[in-house]
Design a protein around this motif. Sequence first.
Motif, PDB file in Angstrom:
ATOM      1  N   GLU A 245      -7.370   0.802   0.925  1.00 49.80           N
ATOM      2  CA  GLU A 245      -6.051   0.855   1.551  1.00 49.80           C
ATOM      3  C   GLU A 245      -4.933   0.587   0.560  1.00 49.80           C
ATOM      4  OE1 GLU A 245      -5.496  -1.018   5.256  1.00 49.80           O
ATOM      5  OE2 GLU A 245      -7.334  -0.230   6.146  1.00 49.80           O
ATOM      6  N   HIS A 246      -5.242  -0.080  -0.562  1.00 48.83           N
ATOM      7  CA  HIS A 246      -4.237  -0.260  -1.608  1.00 48.83           C
ATOM      8  C   HIS A 246      -3.937   1.077  -2.284  1.00 48.83           C
ATOM      9  CE1 HIS A 246      -3.558  -4.608  -1.823  1.00 48.83           C
ATOM     10  NE2 HIS A 246      -4.849  -4.778  -1.580  1.00 48.83           N
ATOM     11  N   SER A 247      -4.971   1.716  -2.799  1.00 46.46           N
ATOM     12  CA  SER A 247      -4.783   2.948  -3.564  1.00 46.46           C
ATOM     13  C   SER A 247      -4.345   4.118  -2.695  1.00 46.46           C
ATOM     14  CB  SER A 247      -6.083   3.311  -4.298  1.00 46.46           C
ATOM     15  OG  SER A 247      -7.156   3.451  -3.370  1.00 46.46           O
ATOM     16  N   ASP A 248      -4.746   4.128  -1.430  1.00 50.69           N
ATOM     17  CA  ASP A 248      -4.384   5.236  -0.536  1.00 50.69           C
ATOM     18  C   ASP A 248      -2.971   5.119   0.028  1.00 50.69           C
ATOM     19  OD1 ASP A 248      -6.896   6.162  -0.985  1.00 50.69           O
ATOM     20  OD2 ASP A 248      -7.710   5.571   0.976  1.00 50.69           O
ATOM     21  N   GLY A 249      -2.336   3.985  -0.199  1.00 49.99           N
ATOM     22  CA  GLY A 249      -0.990   3.804   0.336  1.00 49.99           C
ATOM     23  C   GLY A 249      -0.958   3.442   1.808  1.00 49.99           C
ATOM     24  N   THR A 250      -2.114   3.074   2.360  1.00 50.54           N
ATOM     25  CA  THR A 250      -2.178   2.766   3.793  1.00 50.54           C
ATOM     26  C   THR A 250      -1.317   1.561   4.144  1.00 50.54           C
ATOM     27  OG1 THR A 250      -4.443   3.605   3.798  1.00 50.54           O
ATOM     28  CG2 THR A 250      -3.750   2.323   5.707  1.00 50.54           C
ATOM     29  N   PHE A 251      -1.307   0.550   3.279  1.00 46.35           N
ATOM     30  CA  PHE A 251      -0.499  -0.636   3.553  1.00 46.35           C
ATOM     31  C   PHE A 251       0.985  -0.276   3.644  1.00 46.35           C
ATOM     32  CE2 PHE A 251      -3.934  -3.406   1.477  1.00 46.35           C
ATOM     33  CZ  PHE A 251      -4.492  -3.694   2.703  1.00 46.35           C
ATOM     34  N   ARG A 252       1.446   0.554   2.717  1.00 49.57           N
ATOM     35  CA  ARG A 252       2.865   0.949   2.741  1.00 49.57           C
ATOM     36  C   ARG A 252       3.192   1.705   4.024  1.00 49.57           C
ATOM     37  NH1 ARG A 252       1.474   2.418  -2.457  1.00 49.57           N
ATOM     38  NH2 ARG A 252       1.544   4.629  -1.888  1.00 49.57           N
ATOM     39  N   ASN A 253       2.289   2.557   4.439  1.00 48.32           N
ATOM     40  CA  ASN A 253       2.523   3.328   5.670  1.00 48.32           C
ATOM     41  C   ASN A 253       2.599   2.408   6.892  1.00 48.32           C
ATOM     42  OD1 ASN A 253       2.427   5.655   4.141  1.00 48.32           O
ATOM     43  ND2 ASN A 253       0.263   6.046   4.577  1.00 48.32           N
TER      44      ASN A 253
END
Length: 273
Positions: free
Chosen positions: A75-83
């Motif tokens: 989830e860090h590298s995929d940008g899930t947290f930002r989303n």
Amino acid sequence: MRNLLAANLFRLRKSVLFWGLLAVMFAFGAFFTLQHLNHYLKWNAKFYLTIDLFTYALLLGFGMAVFIPLFFGAEHSDGTFRNKLAVGHSRLSIYLSHLIISTVVAISAAAAYVLPVLAVGLFIYEPPALDAGTLILLALGTLALLAAYCALYTLVVMNCARKSGAAVICLVGMLALYLAAGNVEVPLMHPEYLSMEVTDFGEVIPGEPNPRYVGGAKRQVLETLQDLLPTGQSLQYMRVQVEHPERLPLYSLFDTAVLTAAGAALFRRKDLK
């Protein structure tokens, strides 16, 4: 946070990793039970029901060290947290949702392990040498222990940007905690006396004192450390040698609270690139 939990549960239902963990834990439970079934059929060997009942308390310490980084680590590298932050979720709700789902997974895996143990063990094992109240307390204690493991690994995963790095830290950390618990436990296993004599009247007369016995304040410190370490609790539950079963859930809840507070505070300040 309800939407976060629902989304993670949806991911969980379709996760090969989750179903694989359940299958592995079921296989462990079946393997241990079938081994004892073989001894029972060949030699009519007798075992207490608790002999393997709580072994998952240690197995899942290692199992969740693999599952949590692999399931949540991307989830860090995929940008899930930002989303998630962009649509209005707070960092605390994101953190807690991960911890809750991880604990649900750990409890589900424990149930998968216990299922074959009870399915066969109830017919071949001797009744537990413990009263029902103590047995229930031990079971609840192991669930609290699993939450402590999940809190530890969630702290690492939520604050480590690399999935592979988080997995290595969790596994190495679990191994280090296991070795630490073993080193704490060794001096506590030495008996106070090298021998005992029992008179015809049932009176126990202690023999020669054991020079390796640890007593006094040092023993209290070691026992407290053993209870505080999740792996120290795991070894006690696995062997069903718990001197104070009412204390261990409190220690687990303390570990969970401290680790969760520390992990959430670090995640609140983390720069999500």
